[in-house]
Design a protein around this motif. Structure first.
Motif, PDB file in Angstrom:
ATOM      1  N   GLN A 122       0.878  -1.225  -0.233  1.00  0.00           N
ATOM      2  CA  GLN A 122      -0.182  -0.108   0.440  1.00  0.00           C
ATOM      3  C   GLN A 122       0.504   0.947  -0.027  1.00  0.00           C
ATOM      4  O   GLN A 122       0.409   2.048  -0.485  1.00  0.00           O
ATOM      5  CB  GLN A 122      -1.082   0.455   1.344  1.00  0.00           C
ATOM      6  N   SER A 123       2.394   1.242   0.782  1.00  0.00           N
ATOM      7  CA  SER A 123       2.536   2.665   1.279  1.00  0.00           C
ATOM      8  C   SER A 123       3.751   2.651   0.080  1.00  0.00           C
ATOM      9  O   SER A 123       4.879   1.725   0.125  1.00  0.00           O
ATOM     10  CB  SER A 123       2.783   2.756   2.401  1.00  0.00           C
ATOM     11  N   SER A 124       4.261   3.253  -1.003  1.00  0.00           N
ATOM     12  CA  SER A 124       5.499   3.254  -1.763  1.00  0.00           C
ATOM     13  C   SER A 124       6.246   4.326  -1.134  1.00  0.00           C
ATOM     14  O   SER A 124       7.501   4.082  -1.209  1.00  0.00           O
ATOM     15  CB  SER A 124       5.316   4.604  -2.333  1.00  0.00           C
ATOM     16  N   TRP A 125       6.097   5.240   0.366  1.00  0.00           N
ATOM     17  CA  TRP A 125       7.290   5.502   1.353  1.00  0.00           C
ATOM     18  C   TRP A 125       7.795   3.756   2.221  1.00  0.00           C
ATOM     19  O   TRP A 125       9.477   3.850   2.038  1.00  0.00           O
ATOM     20  CB  TRP A 125       6.273   6.155   2.772  1.00  0.00           C
ATOM     21  N   PHE A 126       6.740   3.324   2.754  1.00  0.00           N
ATOM     22  CA  PHE A 126       7.773   1.829   2.962  1.00  0.00           C
ATOM     23  C   PHE A 126       8.682   0.744   2.708  1.00  0.00           C
ATOM     24  O   PHE A 126       9.381   0.372   2.442  1.00  0.00           O
ATOM     25  CB  PHE A 126       6.167   0.863   3.471  1.00  0.00           C
ATOM     26  N   ARG A 127       7.441   1.097   1.097  1.00  0.00           N
ATOM     27  CA  ARG A 127       8.324   0.597  -0.142  1.00  0.00           C
ATOM     28  C   ARG A 127       9.885   0.606   0.098  1.00  0.00           C
ATOM     29  O   ARG A 127      11.194   0.533  -0.135  1.00  0.00           O
ATOM     30  CB  ARG A 127       7.777   0.092  -1.353  1.00  0.00           C
ATOM     31  N   ALA A 128      10.202   2.185  -0.036  1.00  0.00           N
ATOM     32  CA  ALA A 128      11.499   3.261  -0.475  1.00  0.00           C
ATOM     33  C   ALA A 128      12.196   2.622   0.944  1.00  0.00           C
ATOM     34  O   ALA A 128      13.522   2.557   0.492  1.00  0.00           O
ATOM     35  CB  ALA A 128      10.876   4.326  -0.711  1.00  0.00           C
ATOM     36  N   ALA A 129      11.476   3.246   1.511  1.00  0.00           N
ATOM     37  CA  ALA A 129      12.536   2.727   3.037  1.00  0.00           C
ATOM     38  C   ALA A 129      13.467   0.973   3.205  1.00  0.00           C
ATOM     39  O   ALA A 129      14.273   1.107   3.332  1.00  0.00           O
ATOM     40  CB  ALA A 129      11.156   3.326   4.273  1.00  0.00           C
ATOM     41  N   ALA A 130      12.101   0.159   3.062  1.00  0.00           N
ATOM     42  CA  ALA A 130      12.433  -0.658   3.014  1.00  0.00           C
ATOM     43  C   ALA A 130      13.778  -1.069   2.014  1.00  0.00           C
ATOM     44  O   ALA A 130      14.530  -1.881   2.263  1.00  0.00           O
ATOM     45  CB  ALA A 130      11.523  -1.799   2.539  1.00  0.00           C
TER      46      ALA A 130
ATOM     47  N   PHE B 151      17.352  -2.506   2.939  1.00  0.00           N
ATOM     48  CA  PHE B 151      18.507  -3.079   3.142  1.00  0.00           C
ATOM     49  C   PHE B 151      18.964  -3.302   1.160  1.00  0.00           C
ATOM     50  O   PHE B 151      20.540  -4.346   1.484  1.00  0.00           O
ATOM     51  CB  PHE B 151      17.103  -4.586   1.861  1.00  0.00           C
ATOM     52  N   THR B 152      19.415  -2.112   0.801  1.00  0.00           N
ATOM     53  CA  THR B 152      20.306  -1.545   0.008  1.00  0.00           C
ATOM     54  C   THR B 152      21.650  -1.242   0.843  1.00  0.00           C
ATOM     55  O   THR B 152      22.595  -1.850   0.891  1.00  0.00           O
ATOM     56  CB  THR B 152      20.214  -0.149  -0.970  1.00  0.00           C
ATOM     57  N   LEU B 153      21.264  -0.805   2.097  1.00  0.00           N
ATOM     58  CA  LEU B 153      22.374  -0.218   3.611  1.00  0.00           C
ATOM     59  C   LEU B 153      22.865  -1.378   3.942  1.00  0.00           C
ATOM     60  O   LEU B 153      24.158  -1.061   3.949  1.00  0.00           O
ATOM     61  CB  LEU B 153      21.926   1.005   3.653  1.00  0.00           C
ATOM     62  N   LEU B 154      21.918  -1.927   4.260  1.00  0.00           N
ATOM     63  CA  LEU B 154      22.517  -3.808   3.814  1.00  0.00           C
ATOM     64  C   LEU B 154      23.646  -4.544   4.184  1.00  0.00           C
ATOM     65  O   LEU B 154      24.070  -4.733   4.483  1.00  0.00           O
ATOM     66  CB  LEU B 154      21.483  -4.140   5.014  1.00  0.00           C
ATOM     67  N   PHE B 155      22.432  -4.172   2.667  1.00  0.00           N
ATOM     68  CA  PHE B 155      24.083  -5.080   1.809  1.00  0.00           C
ATOM     69  C   PHE B 155      24.935  -4.928   0.826  1.00  0.00           C
ATOM     70  O   PHE B 155      26.036  -5.773   0.829  1.00  0.00           O
ATOM     71  CB  PHE B 155      23.058  -5.839   0.885  1.00  0.00           C
ATOM     72  N   LEU B 156      25.300  -3.687   1.792  1.00  0.00           N
ATOM     73  CA  LEU B 156      25.506  -2.650   0.517  1.00  0.00           C
ATOM     74  C   LEU B 156      28.232  -3.747   1.204  1.00  0.00           C
ATOM     75  O   LEU B 156      28.604  -3.912  -0.111  1.00  0.00           O
ATOM     76  CB  LEU B 156      25.964  -1.381   0.391  1.00  0.00           C
ATOM     77  N   PRO B 157      27.818  -3.541   2.049  1.00  0.00           N
ATOM     78  CA  PRO B 157      29.086  -4.335   2.334  1.00  0.00           C
ATOM     79  C   PRO B 157      29.361  -5.308   2.191  1.00  0.00           C
ATOM     80  O   PRO B 157      30.575  -6.041   2.130  1.00  0.00           O
ATOM     81  CB  PRO B 157      28.881  -3.859   4.234  1.00  0.00           C
ATOM     82  N   ILE B 158      28.315  -5.820   2.196  1.00  0.00           N
ATOM     83  CA  ILE B 158      28.005  -7.585   1.814  1.00  0.00           C
ATOM     84  C   ILE B 158      28.516  -7.740   0.464  1.00  0.00           C
ATOM     85  O   ILE B 158      29.338  -8.548   0.187  1.00  0.00           O
ATOM     86  CB  ILE B 158      26.838  -8.485   2.193  1.00  0.00           C
ATOM     87  N   LEU B 159      28.212  -7.031  -0.329  1.00  0.00           N
ATOM     88  CA  LEU B 159      28.916  -7.280  -1.794  1.00  0.00           C
ATOM     89  C   LEU B 159      29.491  -6.584  -1.981  1.00  0.00           C
ATOM     90  O   LEU B 159      30.488  -6.467  -3.456  1.00  0.00           O
ATOM     91  CB  LEU B 159      27.411  -5.824  -2.682  1.00  0.00           C
TER      92      LEU B 159
END
Length: 132
Positions: free
Chosen positions: A72-80, A84-92
């Motif tokens: 429903q929420s584009s804000w929540f989608r963008a936040a997610a 997860f991008t910030l979470l996985f950048l160090p791993i990638l």
């Protein structure tokens, strides 16, 4: 001296005001990012807790709530996506893993080829000097 101080205050005040506004904007931006991270960490902890200790229906309800909010929420989608991008950048950064032994061997080979090339050039220069 008093007039000089007043003139200096008049000149300095706009710069101080602009600096203060920049500090407020940075505080709001950093607070938003921290709140985003804290919310997702709290959701992850709640989900892990529900997996471990609560009935399966509660865990499904928690998943359903997040899935509905994501739909429903584009804000929540963008936040997610940002989270997860910030979470996985160090791993990638380290994926796919490179073989450090092969990299070291390749570096030694390149260094050896470079040294051989330098030696060949120097030898050619010596021969040219002897001929002249």
């Amino acid at each position: 001296m008093s007039a000089a101080r007043k003139a200096l205050r008049v000149v300095v005040f706009p710069f101080r005001a602009a600096w203060f506004l920049m500090l407020i904007a940075n505080f709001l931006a950093i607070s938003g990012v921290c709140l985003l991270v804290a919310a997702f960490v709290a959701y992850g902890i709640a989900l892990a807790f529900s997996y471990a200790f609560l009935p399966a229906e509660w865990t499904q309800a928690l998943w359903r709530w997040a899935a509905d909010l994501y739909a429903q929420s584009s804000w929540f989608r963008a936040a997610a996506l940002v989270f997860f991008t910030l979470l996985f950048l160090p791993i990638l950064r380290f994926w796919p893993a490179r073989d450090s032994v092969a990299d070291a061997a390749r570096e030694r080979e390149i260094t050896q080829l470079n040294d051989d090339l330098i030696a060949a050039r120097q030898q050619e220069q010596r021969r040219a000097r002897l001929r002249a």
